[in-house]
Design a protein around this motif. Structure first.
Motif, PDB file in Angstrom:
ATOM      1  N   PHE A  17      34.964   9.297 -22.041  1.00 18.83           N
ATOM      2  CA  PHE A  17      34.137   9.362 -20.750  1.00 18.83           C
ATOM      3  C   PHE A  17      34.116  10.967 -20.187  1.00 18.83           C
ATOM      4  N   ASP A  18      33.052  11.244 -19.400  1.00 22.49           N
ATOM      5  CA  ASP A  18      32.960  12.624 -18.976  1.00 22.49           C
ATOM      6  C   ASP A  18      34.094  12.630 -18.148  1.00 22.49           C
ATOM      7  N   ILE A  19      34.886  13.564 -18.255  1.00 19.18           N
ATOM      8  CA  ILE A  19      36.213  14.160 -17.449  1.00 19.18           C
ATOM      9  C   ILE A  19      35.870  14.440 -16.041  1.00 19.18           C
ATOM     10  N   GLU A  20      34.697  15.376 -15.903  1.00 16.07           N
ATOM     11  CA  GLU A  20      34.115  15.690 -14.761  1.00 16.07           C
ATOM     12  C   GLU A  20      34.131  14.751 -13.660  1.00 16.07           C
ATOM     13  N   LYS A  21      33.128  13.644 -14.228  1.00 13.50           N
ATOM     14  CA  LYS A  21      32.932  12.649 -13.301  1.00 13.50           C
ATOM     15  C   LYS A  21      34.140  11.587 -12.876  1.00 13.50           C
ATOM     16  N   CYS A  22      35.190  11.703 -13.851  1.00  8.93           N
ATOM     17  CA  CYS A  22      36.486  11.000 -13.551  1.00  8.93           C
ATOM     18  C   CYS A  22      36.992  11.516 -12.553  1.00  8.93           C
ATOM     19  N   LYS A  23      37.058  12.882 -12.492  1.00  6.15           N
ATOM     20  CA  LYS A  23      37.857  13.589 -11.365  1.00  6.15           C
ATOM     21  C   LYS A  23      37.468  13.256  -9.973  1.00  6.15           C
ATOM     22  N   ARG A  24      36.079  13.173  -9.732  1.00 11.82           N
ATOM     23  CA  ARG A  24      35.643  12.899  -8.328  1.00 11.82           C
ATOM     24  C   ARG A  24      35.298  11.225  -8.331  1.00 11.82           C
ATOM     25  N   CYS A  25      35.764  10.503  -9.093  1.00  8.81           N
ATOM     26  CA  CYS A  25      35.491   9.164  -9.116  1.00  8.81           C
ATOM     27  C   CYS A  25      36.453   8.296  -7.954  1.00  8.81           C
ATOM     28  N   PRO A  26      35.566   7.450  -7.016  1.00  3.67           N
ATOM     29  CA  PRO A  26      36.569   6.809  -6.089  1.00  3.67           C
ATOM     30  C   PRO A  26      37.521   5.705  -6.675  1.00  3.67           C
ATOM     31  N   PHE A  27      37.403   5.617  -7.766  1.00  5.30           N
ATOM     32  CA  PHE A  27      38.233   4.536  -8.493  1.00  5.30           C
ATOM     33  C   PHE A  27      39.376   5.020  -9.380  1.00  5.30           C
ATOM     34  N   LYS A  28      39.496   6.348  -9.147  1.00  4.09           N
ATOM     35  CA  LYS A  28      40.219   6.928 -10.370  1.00  4.09           C
ATOM     36  C   LYS A  28      41.745   6.783 -10.152  1.00  4.09           C
ATOM     37  N   GLU A  29      42.125   5.967  -8.774  1.00  7.89           N
ATOM     38  CA  GLU A  29      43.700   5.802  -8.944  1.00  7.89           C
ATOM     39  C   GLU A  29      43.969   4.648  -9.787  1.00  7.89           C
ATOM     40  N   GLY A  30      44.920   4.801 -10.791  1.00 18.12           N
ATOM     41  CA  GLY A  30      45.104   3.820 -11.533  1.00 18.12           C
ATOM     42  C   GLY A  30      44.382   3.774 -13.214  1.00 18.12           C
ATOM     43  N   CYS A  31      43.311   4.526 -12.859  1.00 18.48           N
ATOM     44  CA  CYS A  31      42.619   4.857 -14.046  1.00 18.48           C
ATOM     45  C   CYS A  31      42.673   6.039 -14.841  1.00 18.48           C
ATOM     46  N   TYR A  32      42.261   7.220 -13.896  1.00 21.06           N
ATOM     47  CA  TYR A  32      42.462   8.506 -14.419  1.00 21.06           C
ATOM     48  C   TYR A  32      43.805   9.257 -13.993  1.00 21.06           C
TER      49      TYR A  32
END
Length: 485
Positions: A383-398
């Motif tokens: 997955f695109d790491i830049e999107k993951c850094k800003r994702c509201p669901f990143k807790e527990g995922c990224y």
């Protein structure tokens, strides 16, 4: 020296049996059901044929072992009961007035005559042969499972074993006469095995002088058990553990120290094959052996029913090759993976990519692993790491600072795919309902016939116990099914 056949009983009192042992007595029926002459064929090489005094009839010795298992008695108690129980004497092919043997002869029979004999397969095959002959087995399915048996010494020191058994004996005495406390010797307080043996011997000497107490069955049985432990099994007490027993696991957080008996049983609840292993062995690895032994015993096997332990890839391939249906659910990790439901991503079949909970699609995928090996290949989605850094669901995922975000999926083999489809069929679901029967059989072995704890140490002793116990429960089941006809 062994005789070539059982001698005729010439006694004027044989008519007593017709009066006191009814036709529906279980032991009389077992005598009529089984031709025990097969015992001669198996054991004749263990005896001298032309020298020495006559040995005790091996069929009688074998029947003593069956009585021990049926009624859960010690060597001493089973011989003692055969003095006055007419059904025992009838079963043992004895004249009513005939004296009984010394209990030590039974111990020697187990250790010397049954050594190097594949008693487990022999007795199971014999009982299955009887069941087929009586047209009791009609199904073409076997149910498989494993039951655990704790080692006799169960990771206890020899001194602790003696302490436990002497305690049970004292408890039985106190329930009858508490004043005996004043007569008992002072308890051993050291860690020395010899001192504990000496205390037990003194304790038994005191009790044996009390004729009234020793007449109580609960006292006599505990006394005989302690006596057997101190004398007959002294060679086992001199080592601190059962060297063959191993630690096995019933669940992720519970274990046992001992052995496993892997069992196959037909739908009529007759055990068709078994194998005894140490406690750590894998259940699924025994499936091929159980099927082949069942077929050799005379069973026609078209379906095998078991739990997820038997659905490993090797077993699926084996049963497919033999054209046998395997009714065993795949491990959830194969069908669903190890993730929780809320952590699963969705697959977009049009794009051929996975989409995360935030709606972002993977940007590429790579396949790892090799074809044709034991483990399945794995597709890894990036997955695109830049999107993951800003994702509201990143807790527990990224994970903060990670250089990549991947989602891996194990690729099911064709065998797994076919098995997953099969377990959704009506036939699979209907046959799965039969699996409870083997759980009930395991309970019967343990709670009615003492199979929860090994009677002796060593794998050979465990196989002997398994052979006689399974033969006993099979014969009892055959009698019950014959009654139901």
């Amino acid at each position: 020296m062994i005789q070539n056949q059982q001698s005729m009983i010439l006694s004027p009192y044989m008519g007593i049996y017709d009066l006191v042992v009814p036709k529906d007595n279980m032991l009389r029926r077992l005598n009529d059901l089984v031709d025990f002459s097969f015992v001669y064929d198996e054991l004749k090489e263990k005896y001298c044929h032309n020298n020495g005094r006559n040995a005790i009839d091996p069929i009688r010795m074998f029947k003593y072992l069956l009585l021990k298992t049926i009624y859960d008695l010690s060597d001493v108690d089973v011989v003692e009961r055969s003095k006055y129980d007419m059904s025992f004497k009838y079963f043992l092919h004895m004249a009513p007035e005939e004296p009984v043997m010394e209990p030590s002869s039974l111990t020697k029979f187990r250790k010397l005559r049954l050594k190097d004999i594949n008693l487990l397969d022999m007795l199971i095959n014999k009982s299955v042969e009887i069941a087929i002959e009586k047209e009791i087995i009609k199904s073409k399915s076997i149910i498989v499972d494993a039951t655990h048996t704790k080692a006799r010494y169960n990771q206890k020191s020899p001194r602790e074993i003696l302490m436990d058994r002497s305690k049970k004996l004292r408890k039985a005495i106190y329930s009858i006469d508490e004043t005996m406390k004043d007569k008992f010797p002072v308890k051993n307080t050291t860690d020395v095995l010899e001192n504990e043996i000496d205390y037990c011997q003194k304790l038994m000497d005191v009790i044996e002088k009390e004729d009234t107490l020793t007449q109580y069955p609960k006292v006599k049985e505990q006394l005989n058990l302690l006596k057997e432990t101190v004398t007959d099994d002294i060679e086992h007490l001199q080592i601190s553990e059962d060297k063959d027993a191993k630690v096995g696991h019933k669940t992720a957080d519970s274990s046992f120290f001992g052995y496993k008996t892997h069992i196959a049983m037909c739908e009529e609840r007759i055990i068709t094959s078994a194998t005894v292993t140490t406690g750590e062995k894998n259940d699924g690895k025994q499936l091929e052996t159980l099927i082949e032994k069942s077929i050799k015993a005379g069973m026609k096997v078209e379906t095998v029913i078991g739990d997820t332990a038997y659905s490993e890839k090797g077993n699926i391939e084996y049963t497919k090759e033999k054209e046998i249906k395997l009714v065993a659910k795949l491990n959830p990790s194969v069908t669903q993976g190890f993730r929780k439901k809320e952590d699963e991503f969705e697959f977009n079949k049009d794009a051929g990519m996975y989409v995360c909970k935030a709606g972002h699609m993977a940007i590429r995928k790579a396949r790892g692993g090799k074809k044709g090996v034991a483990t399945n290949q794995v597709d890894t989605y990036f997955f695109d790491i830049e999107k993951c850094k800003r994702c509201p669901f990143k807790e527990g995922c990224y994970k903060e600072g990670a250089k990549s975000k991947t989602y891996s999926v194990s690729i099911k083999s064709n065998d797994h795919t076919e098995q997953a489809k099969f377990q959704e069929s009506d036939y699979f679901k209907e046959k799965s309902k039969e699996r409870y029967k083997i759980e009930a059989k395991n309970s019967e072995l343990k709670h009615r016939h003492g199979y929860d704890v090994a009677e002796s140490s060593g794998l050979i002793g465990m196989e002997l116990q398994g052979a006689v116990t399974i033969f006993t429960v099979n014969l009892k089941r055959i009698l019950k099914l014959m009654d139901a006809k």
